[in-house]
Design a protein around this motif. Structure first.
Motif, PDB file in Angstrom:
ATOM      1  N   LYS A  18       0.782  -1.145  -0.041  1.00  0.00           N
ATOM      2  CA  LYS A  18       0.060   0.036  -0.013  1.00  0.00           C
ATOM      3  C   LYS A  18       0.798   1.344   0.018  1.00  0.00           C
ATOM      4  CE  LYS A  18      -2.152  -1.025   3.643  1.00  0.00           C
ATOM      5  NZ  LYS A  18      -1.748  -2.591   3.820  1.00  0.00           N
ATOM      6  N   SER A  19       1.858   1.280   0.931  1.00  0.00           N
ATOM      7  CA  SER A  19       2.455   2.558   1.023  1.00  0.00           C
ATOM      8  C   SER A  19       3.596   2.696  -0.207  1.00  0.00           C
ATOM      9  CB  SER A  19       3.433   2.647   2.512  1.00  0.00           C
ATOM     10  OG  SER A  19       2.623   2.429   3.516  1.00  0.00           O
ATOM     11  N   ALA A  20       3.979   1.664  -0.422  1.00  0.00           N
ATOM     12  CA  ALA A  20       5.050   1.655  -1.817  1.00  0.00           C
ATOM     13  C   ALA A  20       4.226   2.245  -2.903  1.00  0.00           C
ATOM     14  CB  ALA A  20       5.678   0.779  -2.134  1.00  0.00           C
ATOM     15  N   ALA A  41      -3.119   7.929   6.230  1.00  0.00           N
ATOM     16  CA  ALA A  41      -4.278   7.701   7.432  1.00  0.00           C
ATOM     17  C   ALA A  41      -3.740   6.358   8.084  1.00  0.00           C
ATOM     18  CB  ALA A  41      -5.595   7.412   6.489  1.00  0.00           C
ATOM     19  N   ASP A  42      -2.545   5.768   7.965  1.00  0.00           N
ATOM     20  CA  ASP A  42      -1.854   4.778   8.734  1.00  0.00           C
ATOM     21  C   ASP A  42      -1.249   5.342  10.129  1.00  0.00           C
ATOM     22  OD1 ASP A  42      -0.417   2.773   9.830  1.00  0.00           O
ATOM     23  OD2 ASP A  42       0.566   2.172   7.712  1.00  0.00           O
ATOM     24  N   PRO A  43      -1.690   4.538  11.247  1.00  0.00           N
ATOM     25  CA  PRO A  43      -1.196   5.163  12.537  1.00  0.00           C
ATOM     26  C   PRO A  43       0.241   5.218  12.595  1.00  0.00           C
ATOM     27  CG  PRO A  43      -2.706   3.485  12.868  1.00  0.00           C
ATOM     28  CD  PRO A  43      -2.817   3.930  11.544  1.00  0.00           C
ATOM     29  N   MET A  45       2.306   5.889  10.171  1.00  0.00           N
ATOM     30  CA  MET A  45       2.689   7.180   9.547  1.00  0.00           C
ATOM     31  C   MET A  45       4.038   6.853   8.808  1.00  0.00           C
ATOM     32  SD  MET A  45       1.861  10.152  11.811  1.00  0.00           S
ATOM     33  CE  MET A  45       0.139  10.385  12.722  1.00  0.00           C
ATOM     34  N   SER A  46       4.223   5.805   8.124  1.00  0.00           N
ATOM     35  CA  SER A  46       5.458   5.487   7.317  1.00  0.00           C
ATOM     36  C   SER A  46       5.623   6.360   6.158  1.00  0.00           C
ATOM     37  CB  SER A  46       5.124   4.025   6.676  1.00  0.00           C
ATOM     38  OG  SER A  46       4.106   3.714   5.912  1.00  0.00           O
ATOM     39  N   ILE A  47       4.439   6.950   5.576  1.00  0.00           N
ATOM     40  CA  ILE A  47       4.786   7.988   4.642  1.00  0.00           C
ATOM     41  C   ILE A  47       5.260   9.659   5.222  1.00  0.00           C
ATOM     42  CG2 ILE A  47       3.752   9.211   2.731  1.00  0.00           C
ATOM     43  CD1 ILE A  47       2.452   6.701   1.816  1.00  0.00           C
ATOM     44  N   VAL A  87      -5.033   8.145  -0.636  1.00  0.00           N
ATOM     45  CA  VAL A  87      -4.826   7.906   0.710  1.00  0.00           C
ATOM     46  C   VAL A  87      -4.379   6.540   0.997  1.00  0.00           C
ATOM     47  CG1 VAL A  87      -6.470   7.613   2.776  1.00  0.00           C
ATOM     48  CG2 VAL A  87      -7.168   9.207   0.720  1.00  0.00           C
ATOM     49  N   ASP A  88      -3.042   6.486   1.951  1.00  0.00           N
ATOM     50  CA  ASP A  88      -2.554   5.286   2.508  1.00  0.00           C
ATOM     51  C   ASP A  88      -3.236   4.788   3.897  1.00  0.00           C
ATOM     52  OD1 ASP A  88      -0.945   3.181   2.462  1.00  0.00           O
ATOM     53  OD2 ASP A  88       0.669   4.259   3.558  1.00  0.00           O
ATOM     54  N   THR A  89      -3.610   3.701   4.166  1.00  0.00           N
ATOM     55  CA  THR A  89      -4.162   3.169   5.293  1.00  0.00           C
ATOM     56  C   THR A  89      -3.484   2.061   5.983  1.00  0.00           C
ATOM     57  OG1 THR A  89      -5.319   1.564   4.051  1.00  0.00           O
ATOM     58  CG2 THR A  89      -6.532   3.716   3.998  1.00  0.00           C
TER      59      THR A  89
END
Ligand SMILES: Nc1ncnc2c1ncn2[C@@H]1O[C@H](COP(=O)(O)OP(=O)(O)O)[C@@H](O)[C@H]1O
Ligand SMILES: [Mg+2]
Length: 226
Positions: A18-20, A41-43, A45-47, A87-89
């Protein structure tokens, strides 16, 4: 080519890409002279954590908002000035992902060639089907498409999974994101292929994915007639 305006990357499986993909699509649209933004929107917060406003992807607006209560407002605000909003989740199912999906013109569901990824991708697709029965989206269904990530192209396992999903009636995109070391290499710096070299194999995968999406899904999220 017009793209769905709000694209939500979602699957309850961590490590599906997802994040990639979020970063890679944003980089692609930036180099295509559009004005992409990312809602992280991922807690975890990798991005957002790795985003460098002074770096080569600094022109991409990144907003961290993992809260179910506010994520829809964040998406709406960014959508006023940006296109697309990606939106990344989180790597697990949560209320924030549901709230984001309700705002989506397209939910993109990535899956690696693994049993767990398939199970979670199907669960996410079915969840979108349920959201489409709610008052918010009734008569205005969210489009959801699956995309295979980290593949070794043309292998038996990839063909098999593709066929199984097609037979099950799940929409799986033809475009595939191959396994390439450039993703983990660049993700350490918060970067993505298209920003480094638009001609690289990875960049071409991403461009192919963007093209297929724009051919299949309109700016309003409606599936175009085949
Ligand atoms: N196409 C790819 N080829 C090789 N590695 C990838 C690819 N996509 C993602 N990765 C790597 O796999 C790991 C998990 O991907 P990530 O995007 O963080 O998944 P998620 O956000 O769904 O948890 C990361 O280290 C990432 O750099
Ligand atoms: Mg992630």
């Amino acid at each position: 080519m017009p793209m769905p305006k709000v694209i939500v990357l979602a699957t309850g499986k961590g490590g599906a890409g997802k994040s990639a993909l979020t970063r890679s699509l944003a980089a692609h649209f930036l180099t295509a002279k559009q004005k992409p933004a990312i809602v992280d929107a991922d807690p975890q917060m990798s991005i957002a954590r790795l985003h460098d406003p002074d770096g080569p992807m600094g022109q991409i607006t990144v907003m961290a908002d993992p809260e179910a209560e506010t994520v829809q407002t964040s998406i709406t605000e960014l959508a006023e000035k940006h296109q697309p909003v990606i939106v990344d989740t989180a790597g697990f199912r949560n209320q924030t992902t549901i709230m984001a999906a309700i705002m989506a013109d397209l939910v993109l569901i990535p899956l690696k060639p693994s049993a767990e990824d398939i199970t979670e991708a199907v669960a996410m697709y079915d969840l979108i089907g349920e959201l489409n029965q709610t008052p918010e989206r009734k008569g205005r269904p969210i489009t959801a498409l699956m995309v295979m990530t980290m593949t070794t192209p043309n292998t038996v396992i990839v063909r098999h999974i593709r066929k199984e999903l097609e037979n099950g009636g799940y929409p799986i995109l033809d475009a595939e994101i191959a396994q390439r070391v450039i993703y983990p290499e660049l993700s350490i710096k918060g970067l993505a292929p298209s920003i480094i070299d638009g001609d690289s194999a990875a960049s071409r995968d991403i461009a192919r994915l963007a093209t297929e999406i724009s051919k299949k899904v309109g700016a309003n999220g409606r599936v175009k007639a085949a």
